[in-house]
Design an enzyme around this catalytic site. Structure first.
Site, PDB file in Angstrom:
ATOM      1  N   GLY A  41     -55.634  74.030  93.991  1.00 38.26           N
ATOM      2  CA  GLY A  41     -55.464  73.048  92.942  1.00 38.26           C
ATOM      3  C   GLY A  41     -54.467  73.507  92.006  1.00 38.26           C
ATOM      4  O   GLY A  41     -54.663  72.887  90.700  1.00 38.26           O
ATOM      5  N   SER A  74     -51.530  72.627  91.434  1.00 41.12           N
ATOM      6  CA  SER A  74     -50.224  71.825  91.262  1.00 41.12           C
ATOM      7  C   SER A  74     -50.309  70.982  90.138  1.00 41.12           C
ATOM      8  O   SER A  74     -49.309  70.433  89.576  1.00 41.12           O
ATOM      9  CB  SER A  74     -50.058  70.890  92.579  1.00 41.12           C
ATOM     10  OG  SER A  74     -51.368  70.361  92.865  1.00 41.12           O
ATOM     11  N   TYR A 117     -70.967  65.232  91.744  1.00 41.51           N
ATOM     12  CA  TYR A 117     -70.049  65.969  90.854  1.00 41.51           C
ATOM     13  C   TYR A 117     -70.870  67.240  90.265  1.00 41.51           C
ATOM     14  O   TYR A 117     -70.608  68.522  90.361  1.00 41.51           O
ATOM     15  CB  TYR A 117     -69.166  65.587  89.850  1.00 41.51           C
ATOM     16  CG  TYR A 117     -68.194  66.101  89.258  1.00 41.51           C
ATOM     17  CD1 TYR A 117     -66.988  66.573  89.889  1.00 41.51           C
ATOM     18  CD2 TYR A 117     -68.188  66.677  87.944  1.00 41.51           C
ATOM     19  CE1 TYR A 117     -66.185  67.238  89.123  1.00 41.51           C
ATOM     20  CE2 TYR A 117     -67.503  67.209  87.268  1.00 41.51           C
ATOM     21  CZ  TYR A 117     -66.317  67.711  88.008  1.00 41.51           C
ATOM     22  OH  TYR A 117     -65.458  68.262  87.163  1.00 41.51           O
ATOM     23  N   ALA A 119     -74.147  67.939  91.163  1.00 36.18           N
ATOM     24  CA  ALA A 119     -74.524  68.840  92.243  1.00 36.18           C
ATOM     25  C   ALA A 119     -73.695  69.930  92.951  1.00 36.18           C
ATOM     26  O   ALA A 119     -73.936  71.184  92.967  1.00 36.18           O
ATOM     27  CB  ALA A 119     -75.171  68.285  93.483  1.00 36.18           C
TER      28      ALA A 119
HETATM   29  P1  NAP Z   1     -56.671  67.214  88.501  1.00 39.56           P
HETATM   30  O1  NAP Z   1     -55.662  67.212  87.394  1.00 39.56           O
HETATM   31  O2  NAP Z   1     -57.023  66.020  88.929  1.00 39.56           O
HETATM   32  O3  NAP Z   1     -55.923  68.395  89.574  1.00 39.56           O
HETATM   33  C1  NAP Z   1     -56.962  68.573  90.851  1.00 39.56           C
HETATM   34  C2  NAP Z   1     -55.966  69.569  91.666  1.00 39.56           C
HETATM   35  O4  NAP Z   1     -57.038  69.764  92.665  1.00 39.56           O
HETATM   36  C3  NAP Z   1     -54.755  69.186  92.102  1.00 39.56           C
HETATM   37  O5  NAP Z   1     -53.819  70.298  92.319  1.00 39.56           O
HETATM   38  C4  NAP Z   1     -55.077  68.786  93.493  1.00 39.56           C
HETATM   39  O6  NAP Z   1     -54.071  68.820  94.780  1.00 39.56           O
HETATM   40  C5  NAP Z   1     -56.246  69.659  93.933  1.00 39.56           C
HETATM   41  N1  NAP Z   1     -56.991  69.396  94.859  1.00 39.56           N
HETATM   42  C6  NAP Z   1     -57.842  68.153  95.111  1.00 39.56           C
HETATM   43  N2  NAP Z   1     -58.603  68.216  96.337  1.00 39.56           N
HETATM   44  C7  NAP Z   1     -58.221  69.162  97.047  1.00 39.56           C
HETATM   45  C8  NAP Z   1     -58.395  69.692  98.389  1.00 39.56           C
HETATM   46  N3  NAP Z   1     -59.351  69.046  98.974  1.00 39.56           N
HETATM   47  N4  NAP Z   1     -57.654  70.726  98.669  1.00 39.56           N
HETATM   48  C9  NAP Z   1     -56.937  71.270  98.081  1.00 39.56           C
HETATM   49  N5  NAP Z   1     -56.514  70.933  96.654  1.00 39.56           N
HETATM   50  C10 NAP Z   1     -57.176  69.869  96.100  1.00 39.56           C
HETATM   51  O7  NAP Z   1     -57.916  68.071  88.111  1.00 39.56           O
HETATM   52  P2  NAP Z   1     -58.411  69.094  86.705  1.00 39.56           P
HETATM   53  O8  NAP Z   1     -58.831  68.215  85.748  1.00 39.56           O
HETATM   54  O9  NAP Z   1     -57.126  69.768  86.675  1.00 39.56           O
HETATM   55  O10 NAP Z   1     -59.411  69.929  87.308  1.00 39.56           O
HETATM   56  C11 NAP Z   1     -59.558  71.153  87.893  1.00 39.56           C
HETATM   57  C12 NAP Z   1     -60.653  71.626  88.341  1.00 39.56           C
HETATM   58  O11 NAP Z   1     -61.352  71.587  86.980  1.00 39.56           O
HETATM   59  C13 NAP Z   1     -61.660  70.703  89.226  1.00 39.56           C
HETATM   60  O12 NAP Z   1     -62.305  71.662  90.052  1.00 39.56           O
HETATM   61  C14 NAP Z   1     -62.535  70.039  88.046  1.00 39.56           C
HETATM   62  O13 NAP Z   1     -63.742  69.707  88.947  1.00 39.56           O
HETATM   63  C15 NAP Z   1     -62.671  71.013  87.109  1.00 39.56           C
HETATM   64  N6  NAP Z   1     -63.002  70.396  85.988  1.00 39.56           N
HETATM   65  C16 NAP Z   1     -62.152  69.779  85.147  1.00 39.56           C
HETATM   66  C17 NAP Z   1     -62.527  69.037  83.899  1.00 39.56           C
HETATM   67  C18 NAP Z   1     -61.591  68.151  83.162  1.00 39.56           C
HETATM   68  O14 NAP Z   1     -62.044  67.538  82.132  1.00 39.56           O
HETATM   69  N7  NAP Z   1     -60.386  67.974  83.786  1.00 39.56           N
HETATM   70  C19 NAP Z   1     -63.837  69.455  83.452  1.00 39.56           C
HETATM   71  C20 NAP Z   1     -64.569  70.289  84.061  1.00 39.56           C
HETATM   72  C21 NAP Z   1     -64.418  70.780  85.279  1.00 39.56           C
HETATM   73  P3  NAP Z   1     -52.870  67.722  94.740  1.00 39.56           P
HETATM   74  O15 NAP Z   1     -52.185  67.698  93.591  1.00 39.56           O
HETATM   75  O16 NAP Z   1     -52.197  67.979  96.017  1.00 39.56           O
HETATM   76  O17 NAP Z   1     -53.465  66.386  94.880  1.00 39.56           O
END
Ligand code: NAP
Length: 244
Positions: free
Chosen positions: A10, A12, A156, A158
């Protein structure tokens, strides 16, 4: 001489993108894992290359074991001397709904990406990290949701709680091989994942009255991957502006 790479799943977008840029600032070559957004992954790669760093993209679905093994296997073939010393299991998705209305697909997709994804990628890379004289760092991107539970996010929560359990167990399995395993639990961070949320309302609940920035999470991940964090393992570190 073997070169130590970082793999950020992830990488990107959002938090993963910020982690890739931070690693690169520290002189660590980066593999930008992504699922489908080639344009975004290439933008991260090009930004790093323009700044004199080393980066490559690697497309695979973390929840698809065959894709994980094919992608990482082909990377190894292209880098016979090198190994992945830093792994950030960051890929994740949310498919929120109240449990009584949640579909099998939404439950499975969230669990598969966070939990199975972490498992497939980590299992593949552990032998090379644990090889004699090496060592490594694994950081699992959990969430405040995995610690406290939030209504509408049973899948999520879980998945993110499962990541914490695996972190604590694996840390004990790898400790003698100098592989540390920790989890990071962000609160609300400004990314695509949170872009549809009512930020103005939610900010009022956060003691710091703002969402976090991806770069702030990246600093924490970089610290956990540094030599200075060598004695920290099996830990879950919150980064949430005081929201518990
Ligand atoms: P985001 O902006 O939605 O980006 C998600 C990333 O994960 C993208 O790079 C996407 O790739 C990649 N991805 C999704 N499904 C995938 C798969 N099946 N295989 C490989 N790559 C995959 O998310 P984010 O907010 O940065 O979150 C990153 C992590 O932090 C996640 O695990 C999320 O649960 C966790 N988190 C986020 C927050 C928040 O508030 N944002 C809070 C707590 C935890 P593509 O670009 O190709 O789609």
């Amino acid at each position: 001489m073997s070169i130590k790479y970082a793999l950020v799943t992830g990488g990107s977008r959002g938090i993963g993108r910020a982690v890739c840029l931070k690693f690169s600032q520290l002189g660590i070559p980066v593999i930008i894992g992504y699922h489908s957004n080639t344009k975004a992954a290439e933008e991260v790669r090009d930004t790093i290359l323009q700044n004199g760093g080393t980066a490559e993209t690697l497309r695979f679905d973390v929840g698809d074991k065959a894709q994980v093994e094919a992608a990482l296997g082909s990377w190894e073939q292209n880098h016979p001397q090198d190994y992945i010393a830093y792994l950030v299991n960051n890929a994740g998705i949310a498919r929120d709904n109240l449990m009584f209305m949640m579909t099998d697909e939404d439950w499975d997709a969230v669990m598969n990406t966070s939990v199975n994804g972490m498992f497939y990628v980590t299992r593949y890379l552990l032998p090379q990290m644990m090889a004699r004289g090496r060592g490594g760092r694994i950081v699992n991107m959990s969430s405040l949701s995995g610690l406290k539970g939030l209504p509408g996010q049973s899948n999520y929560c879980a998945a993110k709680a499962a990541m914490i359990g695996a972190t604590r167990a694996l840390a004990q399995e790898t400790a003698t091989r100098n592989v540390t395993v920790n989890a990071v639990a962000p609160g609300f961070i400004t990314t695509d994942m949170t872009s549809e949320l009512p930020e103005e309302e939610l900010k009022k609940m956060i003691p710091m009255k703002r969402f976090g920035k991806p770069e702030e999470v990246a600093e924490l991940v970089a610290f956990l991957c540094s030599d200075n964090a060598a004695y920290i393992t099996g830990e879950v570190i919150s980064i949430n502006g005081g929201l518990y």
